[in-house]
Enzyme design. Sequence first.
Site, PDB file in Angstrom:
ATOM      1  N   ASP A 101       0.869  -1.159   0.000  1.00  0.00           N
ATOM      2  CA  ASP A 101       0.000   0.000   0.000  1.00  0.00           C
ATOM      3  C   ASP A 101       0.920   1.227   0.000  1.00  0.00           C
ATOM      4  O   ASP A 101       1.815   1.324   0.834  1.00  0.00           O
ATOM      5  CB  ASP A 101      -0.836  -0.022   1.286  1.00  0.00           C
ATOM      6  CG  ASP A 101      -2.215   0.555   1.087  1.00  0.00           C
ATOM      7  OD1 ASP A 101      -2.306   1.664   0.522  1.00  0.00           O
ATOM      8  OD2 ASP A 101      -3.190  -0.083   1.510  1.00  0.00           O
ATOM      9  N   ASP A 202      -2.808   4.646  -2.172  1.00  0.00           N
ATOM     10  CA  ASP A 202      -3.775   5.172  -1.207  1.00  0.00           C
ATOM     11  C   ASP A 202      -4.128   6.638  -1.436  1.00  0.00           C
ATOM     12  O   ASP A 202      -3.230   7.464  -1.665  1.00  0.00           O
ATOM     13  CB  ASP A 202      -3.171   5.036   0.201  1.00  0.00           C
ATOM     14  CG  ASP A 202      -4.116   5.467   1.302  1.00  0.00           C
ATOM     15  OD1 ASP A 202      -5.117   4.781   1.515  1.00  0.00           O
ATOM     16  OD2 ASP A 202      -3.850   6.506   1.942  1.00  0.00           O
ATOM     17  N   GLU A 259      -6.560   4.142  -5.535  1.00  0.00           N
ATOM     18  CA  GLU A 259      -7.812   4.275  -4.804  1.00  0.00           C
ATOM     19  C   GLU A 259      -8.439   5.594  -5.218  1.00  0.00           C
ATOM     20  O   GLU A 259      -8.115   6.634  -4.672  1.00  0.00           O
ATOM     21  CB  GLU A 259      -7.542   4.274  -3.292  1.00  0.00           C
ATOM     22  CG  GLU A 259      -8.819   4.377  -2.496  1.00  0.00           C
ATOM     23  CD  GLU A 259      -8.642   4.858  -1.061  1.00  0.00           C
ATOM     24  OE1 GLU A 259      -9.522   4.572  -0.246  1.00  0.00           O
ATOM     25  OE2 GLU A 259      -7.648   5.543  -0.756  1.00  0.00           O
ATOM     26  N   HIS A 331     -11.095  -2.889   3.678  1.00  0.00           N
ATOM     27  CA  HIS A 331     -10.944  -2.578   5.105  1.00  0.00           C
ATOM     28  C   HIS A 331     -11.628  -1.279   5.502  1.00  0.00           C
ATOM     29  O   HIS A 331     -11.568  -0.897   6.665  1.00  0.00           O
ATOM     30  CB  HIS A 331      -9.451  -2.486   5.419  1.00  0.00           C
ATOM     31  CG  HIS A 331      -8.820  -1.307   4.730  1.00  0.00           C
ATOM     32  ND1 HIS A 331      -8.684  -1.251   3.350  1.00  0.00           N
ATOM     33  CD2 HIS A 331      -8.345  -0.136   5.201  1.00  0.00           C
ATOM     34  CE1 HIS A 331      -8.142  -0.096   3.027  1.00  0.00           C
ATOM     35  NE2 HIS A 331      -7.921   0.609   4.130  1.00  0.00           N
ATOM     36  N   ASP A 332     -12.218  -0.565   4.554  1.00  0.00           N
ATOM     37  CA  ASP A 332     -12.903   0.689   4.867  1.00  0.00           C
ATOM     38  C   ASP A 332     -14.422   0.541   4.831  1.00  0.00           C
ATOM     39  O   ASP A 332     -15.144   1.538   4.905  1.00  0.00           O
ATOM     40  CB  ASP A 332     -12.511   1.780   3.855  1.00  0.00           C
ATOM     41  CG  ASP A 332     -11.074   2.263   4.052  1.00  0.00           C
ATOM     42  OD1 ASP A 332     -10.598   2.260   5.206  1.00  0.00           O
ATOM     43  OD2 ASP A 332     -10.443   2.649   3.051  1.00  0.00           O
TER      44      ASP A 332
HETATM   45  C1  GLC Z   1      -7.540   5.341   2.484  1.00  0.00           C
HETATM   46  C2  GLC Z   1      -7.461   4.069   3.305  1.00  0.00           C
HETATM   47  C3  GLC Z   1      -8.049   4.321   4.657  1.00  0.00           C
HETATM   48  C4  GLC Z   1      -7.246   5.405   5.319  1.00  0.00           C
HETATM   49  C5  GLC Z   1      -7.176   6.657   4.439  1.00  0.00           C
HETATM   50  C6  GLC Z   1      -6.124   7.592   4.939  1.00  0.00           C
HETATM   51  O1  GLC Z   1      -8.838   5.707   2.232  1.00  0.00           O
HETATM   52  O2  GLC Z   1      -8.091   3.028   2.631  1.00  0.00           O
HETATM   53  O3  GLC Z   1      -8.079   3.179   5.456  1.00  0.00           O
HETATM   54  O4  GLC Z   1      -7.800   5.727   6.557  1.00  0.00           O
HETATM   55  O5  GLC Z   1      -6.837   6.351   3.117  1.00  0.00           O
HETATM   56  O6  GLC Z   1      -4.859   7.086   4.666  1.00  0.00           O
END
Ligand code: GLC
Length: 564
Positions: A101, A202, A259, A331-332
């Site tokens: 990541d 990310d 993402e 995971h979100d």
């Molecule tokens: C992304 C991750 C999330 C995190 C955020 C800040 O959205 O998936 O889990 O809290 O970025 O890094």
Amino acid sequence: MDVKNKKWWHEAIGYQIYPKSFQDTNNDGIGDIPGMIEHLDDLKDLGITVIWISPINLSPMVDHGYDISDYLQIDPSFGTNEEFELLIQEAEKRGIKVLMDLVINHTSTQHEWFKRAMEDLDGEYAKYYVIQEGRDDQPPNNWRSMFGGSAWEKIAGTNKYYLHLFTVEQPDLNWENPALRQELYKIVEFWLEKGLAGFRVDAISHIKKIYDEENLPSDGPDGLVTVWENYRDAKGIGEFLGELRDMAFSKQDILTIAEMDVVDPERWEEYFGDNGYFSSIFDFYHTAYTIQDKTFDNDSEKFVEFLKPLVYKKQELANDRVFFTNFVENHDLPRALNRFIPKEEIGYHSASVLGMFYFFMRGIPVIYQGQEIGMVDYPKDTIDEYIDLATHNNYQDYLLKGLTEKEALTQINIENRENSRTPMQWNDQPNAGFTEGTPWFAVNPNYPEINYQQQKDDPKSLLNFYKKMIQLRKNPEYKDLFVYGKSIPDFVEAAGVIAYQRKSADQMISALCNLTNQAVVVEYDAEFEILLNNYTELKQAAGLMTLQPYQGVILEEKSLDNGK
Ligand code: GLC
Ligand code: CA
């Protein structure tokens, strides 16, 4: 997209590991790299070819690793750099590639760069972050952090503020600074040299900020405002993304999955076409919705009919152009079963058809740990049982909006992202075999019924169904069709059914997924062979096919000119 430009990752079968919750081996209650190595054979057995591991770099863990304090070190709670290299090698032996990541929109406040920035606000490192003068003892503007509260934090003893779009402990990096960007490319190179196959990138849509010098009209009781156009896919971001590709990603044949939503289909090629900024994207067109919302009221037909046009539109527009990464969990998000299926109907059929619905579409299918055994949400009795800062902030927001504590907790239980972070349920031993110590986050007490070991031994289990799906996708006879064939909506009128064809010049398969608890009859008179079925039979008579509640089938059509 030209099929001549085949890439290794076009046929990837992905699996996301949330390291803290995967497998603990030293009984400190936290999942670790040796735990991942221990389960590589299981992942291979399932058919996985690429794993994406949520952040394992050094971190104070305010956001469970998404707050990095040293990009070049593995956090000791997960293991060592050597162990991570061993993981890459052991995975390679099993035909599995590893993605890290890449969290480069922000660092942790514990990062050396940030510490130096705070020591000398006129120095080089201060330019690594987004720092602005406050206005009349107020933050520079009234932007809201995505995790609640002001997006600005005052720097003690000054009238300056630093920007944090996420938690206070996650200061945003200043991508306008070329020196900072060079540092980030070095990080990419460092890990690629270790044999990494790529990255999930990310929060990358937030790297460009268009600063507002004035407060804007507030959109909530907190006096703050969310202005997406200023810091999500903001104008000019392409310059940074293009440089990231050219200076870091394009040096090797890697897989990069951003993402981010790319809302305008006209820009898909620019972002993730053959020569796009990334190989693919995780987009969120479907994730904001849950069947538990009042609008859907646990009515699966209503929910599916709402979702269907979104699914179809995306599929049709992607054909021959781009590869999305297809997923239902991460995971979100709360668990997919709780978001797609009414609670009392969660079971083998509903879980397997949910997998089928997205697995055969065009794109890279990804499974999130536990999804393959049907793990579900674990609602809490008190807010204190949650750890995640964002969850607590959301709870406070609900109270501020006038919800009672009970109402706020009900809402949080439905929508909070820690639902998917409970430890992986490996077996029926204490703590589901995740740890012999005290797990960092409570194990769902349903583990005696839902666990990997029991499903592994049961040919009729969800786990073994996922395995069959993967085997079918990899079957040499159909592989190219599943990877490169067009994805075409089918039986659009059948309420509660999501169906599509995958079609190439000389092959065609149909996926029919009934996502409701009612039998659905469709007209289907082509000759076919059943490639996959989550029931033992498929009822068909006089040109009519009956899909049982939550039945899903993959059919290969024998004659292409069947008039449909
Ligand atoms: C992304 C991750 C999330 C995190 C955020 C800040 O959205 O998936 O889990 O809290 O970025 O890094
Ligand atoms: Ca551990």
